[in-house]
Every structure is written in C-alpha cells, then in structure tokens.
Motif scaffolding. Sequence first.
Motif, short mmCIF file in Angstrom:
data_model
loop_
_atom_site.label_atom_id
_atom_site.label_comp_id
_atom_site.label_asym_id
_atom_site.label_seq_id
_atom_site.Cartn_x
_atom_site.Cartn_y
_atom_site.Cartn_z
N THR A 167 6.87 -15.68 -15.74
CA THR A 167 7.37 -14.74 -16.75
C THR A 167 7.90 -13.45 -16.16
O THR A 167 8.36 -12.58 -16.91
N GLY A 168 7.85 -13.28 -14.87
CA GLY A 168 8.33 -12.06 -14.24
C GLY A 168 8.42 -12.23 -12.74
O GLY A 168 8.49 -13.36 -12.24
N SER A 169 8.40 -11.14 -12.02
CA SER A 169 8.46 -11.18 -10.55
C SER A 169 7.18 -10.60 -9.97
O SER A 169 6.57 -9.71 -10.57
N LEU A 170 6.77 -11.13 -8.83
CA LEU A 170 5.55 -10.70 -8.16
C LEU A 170 5.89 -9.89 -6.92
O LEU A 170 6.84 -10.21 -6.20
N THR A 171 5.11 -8.86 -6.67
CA THR A 171 5.24 -8.03 -5.47
C THR A 171 3.88 -7.93 -4.81
O THR A 171 2.87 -7.73 -5.49
N LEU A 172 3.85 -8.05 -3.48
CA LEU A 172 2.59 -7.99 -2.74
C LEU A 172 2.47 -6.66 -2.02
O LEU A 172 3.45 -6.14 -1.49
N ALA A 173 1.27 -6.10 -2.03
CA ALA A 173 0.96 -4.87 -1.29
C ALA A 173 -0.17 -5.19 -0.32
O ALA A 173 -1.25 -5.61 -0.74
N LEU A 174 0.09 -5.01 0.97
CA LEU A 174 -0.88 -5.36 2.01
C LEU A 174 -2.05 -4.39 1.98
O LEU A 174 -1.89 -3.18 1.94
N VAL A 175 -3.28 -4.93 2.03
CA VAL A 175 -4.51 -4.15 2.04
C VAL A 175 -4.96 -3.97 3.49
O VAL A 175 -4.92 -4.92 4.28
N GLY A 176 -5.39 -2.76 3.84
CA GLY A 176 -5.83 -2.49 5.20
C GLY A 176 -7.05 -3.31 5.59
O GLY A 176 -7.86 -3.71 4.74
N VAL A 177 -7.20 -3.55 6.90
CA VAL A 177 -8.30 -4.38 7.39
C VAL A 177 -9.65 -3.78 7.03
O VAL A 177 -10.55 -4.48 6.59
N GLY A 178 -9.80 -2.47 7.20
CA GLY A 178 -11.09 -1.83 6.91
C GLY A 178 -11.20 -1.24 5.53
O GLY A 178 -12.15 -0.51 5.25
N ASP A 179 -10.24 -1.54 4.66
CA ASP A 179 -10.24 -0.96 3.31
C ASP A 179 -11.19 -1.74 2.41
O ASP A 179 -11.00 -2.93 2.17
N ILE A 180 -12.24 -1.06 1.92
CA ILE A 180 -13.22 -1.70 1.04
C ILE A 180 -13.19 -1.11 -0.36
O ILE A 180 -14.06 -1.39 -1.17
N THR A 181 -12.18 -0.28 -0.65
CA THR A 181 -12.09 0.32 -1.97
C THR A 181 -11.67 -0.73 -2.99
O THR A 181 -10.95 -1.68 -2.67
N GLU A 182 -12.14 -0.55 -4.22
CA GLU A 182 -11.79 -1.45 -5.30
C GLU A 182 -10.65 -0.84 -6.11
O GLU A 182 -10.77 0.27 -6.61
N SER A 183 -9.56 -1.58 -6.21
CA SER A 183 -8.39 -1.08 -6.93
C SER A 183 -8.66 -1.07 -8.43
O SER A 183 -9.18 -2.05 -8.99
N GLU A 184 -8.33 0.06 -9.07
CA GLU A 184 -8.49 0.15 -10.50
C GLU A 184 -7.26 -0.42 -11.20
O GLU A 184 -6.28 -0.81 -10.57
N THR A 185 -7.34 -0.49 -12.53
CA THR A 185 -6.21 -0.99 -13.30
C THR A 185 -5.03 -0.05 -13.14
O THR A 185 -5.14 1.15 -13.34
N VAL A 186 -3.90 -0.61 -12.73
CA VAL A 186 -2.69 0.17 -12.49
C VAL A 186 -1.57 -0.42 -13.33
O VAL A 186 -1.34 -1.64 -13.30
N GLU A 187 -0.89 0.43 -14.10
CA GLU A 187 0.24 -0.02 -14.92
C GLU A 187 1.22 1.14 -15.09
O GLU A 187 0.81 2.24 -15.43
N VAL A 188 2.46 0.87 -14.84
CA VAL A 188 3.52 1.87 -14.99
C VAL A 188 4.66 1.25 -15.78
O VAL A 188 5.17 0.18 -15.41
N SER A 189 5.05 1.91 -16.90
CA SER A 189 6.16 1.45 -17.72
C SER A 189 7.42 2.24 -17.36
O SER A 189 7.37 3.23 -16.62
N THR A 190 8.52 1.79 -17.92
CA THR A 190 9.79 2.46 -17.63
C THR A 190 9.78 3.90 -18.13
O THR A 190 10.23 4.82 -17.45
N SER A 191 9.24 4.12 -19.34
CA SER A 191 9.20 5.47 -19.89
C SER A 191 8.30 6.38 -19.08
O SER A 191 8.60 7.56 -18.89
N GLU A 192 7.18 5.84 -18.57
CA GLU A 192 6.29 6.65 -17.73
C GLU A 192 6.96 6.97 -16.40
O GLU A 192 6.76 8.06 -15.84
N LEU A 193 7.76 6.04 -15.92
CA LEU A 193 8.43 6.27 -14.64
C LEU A 193 9.52 7.33 -14.77
O LEU A 193 9.67 8.21 -13.90
N LEU A 194 10.27 7.29 -15.86
CA LEU A 194 11.38 8.22 -16.04
C LEU A 194 10.97 9.51 -16.72
O LEU A 194 11.73 10.47 -16.72
#
Length: 272
Positions: free
Chosen positions: A213-240
């Motif tokens: 239903t859309g396109s996927l983008t990957l973001a590489l996580v650091g080897v020693g990174d143990i942080t837990e990613s929170e919910t992230v969402e950005v819309s067009t209106s928020e971006l502009l």
Amino acid sequence: MRIVFILVLAVGVGLAGFAVSIAKDRFDQYQTALAEQRNAILPTTQVVVVNRQVRYGETLTEDDVSLIRWPAEHVPFGAFTSIEELFPENDELRTVVRIMEQDEPVLLAKVTAPGEDAGVASRLEEGMRALALRVDVSSGVSGFLRPGDRVDIYWTGTGRSGEGVTRLIRANVQLIAVDQIADEQRNNPTIARTITVTARPEDVAALTQAQSTGSLTLALVGVGDITESETVEVSTSELLGDVEIIAEGPEVCTVRNRRGADVIITQVPCVN
C-alpha cells in the motif's frame, strides 16, 4: 684472647640462629601461600574449541576441533563438552553459520544441526519467520546493509484523511540475509534488491500490507544502540507547517492606455 674468642663465637651462633629463624618463617609463609593457591584453583571441565579460523558455510570436521580445560563455572551457554556431543554417531557433520577464531569455543548458535546446511532457516529463532522485502539504493541505506544488522522500517503512503504520511511501523528488525547472502562477515557494500528479515507472524502481515500500500524506507540502527524507538509519524501538513488561507477580496478590473511612453491604468466596472 680466650674471652674475645668466646664473645665472637657467641655472636656468630646468635646471628646464625637468627638467620635460621628468619629462613624458617619465610619457608612457612611460602608453604602457606602455596596451599592457599592450591585451594583457590577453580574446578575445570572440557570444552570443544576450534583449531583454526572457520568461516560461514564451512563444514566442521573432527580435525578442526580439540578439547581444552575450561573453568566449570564459566562455560559459555551452548558450548559442547565432548567430541561425541558435537559429532553424533550418524556421521552427519555440522555447518558453520558464524565465524569462529582459533581456540574459540564451539557454540550451538554458531553451527547448524547435524546434516543441515547454512541456510536462512537455520538462523531463525523459535516463533520467528523470514520475510523478504524489496529495497533499492535509496531505501536500502545505499548498499551498506549486511546480514546481522538491525533496521527501523518506515512506511510512506496515504493516511485515512487522504493526506500523505510517513510512519515508523517496526523498530529494531534484524536482517538475516541481503539478496542471497547470509554471511555476517561479508563487508563489501552491494546494492541490494531484496532483504530478508526476521519477524513474528503478526509482523509479517503488517509489513506485507505496508509494502503493498505504500513505500518502505530503512534506517540503519547502530551496533551499540539499545534505545527503544517511540511512535513516529509525520504528515505533509506537519512537514510544511500551517498553511495560511488568504480570503479573496472583490474582483478588480482595469484598462491600460498608452500615451506616448506612459501607461495609464484606469479602473473600470467588471463585466462578466
């Protein structure tokens, strides 16, 4: 002279006795320290180690391993304690799935079951599934992905309101293969067309739906990174940012007349 000789003899005997006493104390201290050291020796057990460096995909044979003594209280999890345990009587050999250096213990997680090859199925933990995702040079971190890396997966598509949106849908997803390569020690960057990730069955359904239903983008996580990613969402209106709507005023009609080098603009009633 006799008195002087007796005094010298007495002093010599005294010094000799003192030296013997010091030597005895030193010897007793050495014996005590030696006994304490013997009592402090840790109990050991046998552990199977490799005799040379072995790499991904190699078949492990009895000539590649040996037994050494290892502290019994610090045996690594999954280590083999006998040759018979590593090589059963059915003569089926194990395949290396992770590189091992010389004198490194052979662990259950670094070899396959007897008779199995080093395929992707041997890398899956219980309850996990393998899922292939399409990537390109932009979505695949410019070809720097390799098996064993972890990535965050973002989905870009149309939200319920009809507005474009990008959302983090899965975090810390582990890669087990890039194209047809599952060797974690491969360092040569390649532009991948597909990646294979491990996921729970419910995550497989979510990622499959997201990819369709859309396109996927990957973001590489650091080897020693143990942080837990929170919910992230950005819309067009928020971006502009907020769009300011300017109310339109009454329509104005003009007529331009040229008089020599001058242009005279005259407002006239508008005729629809």
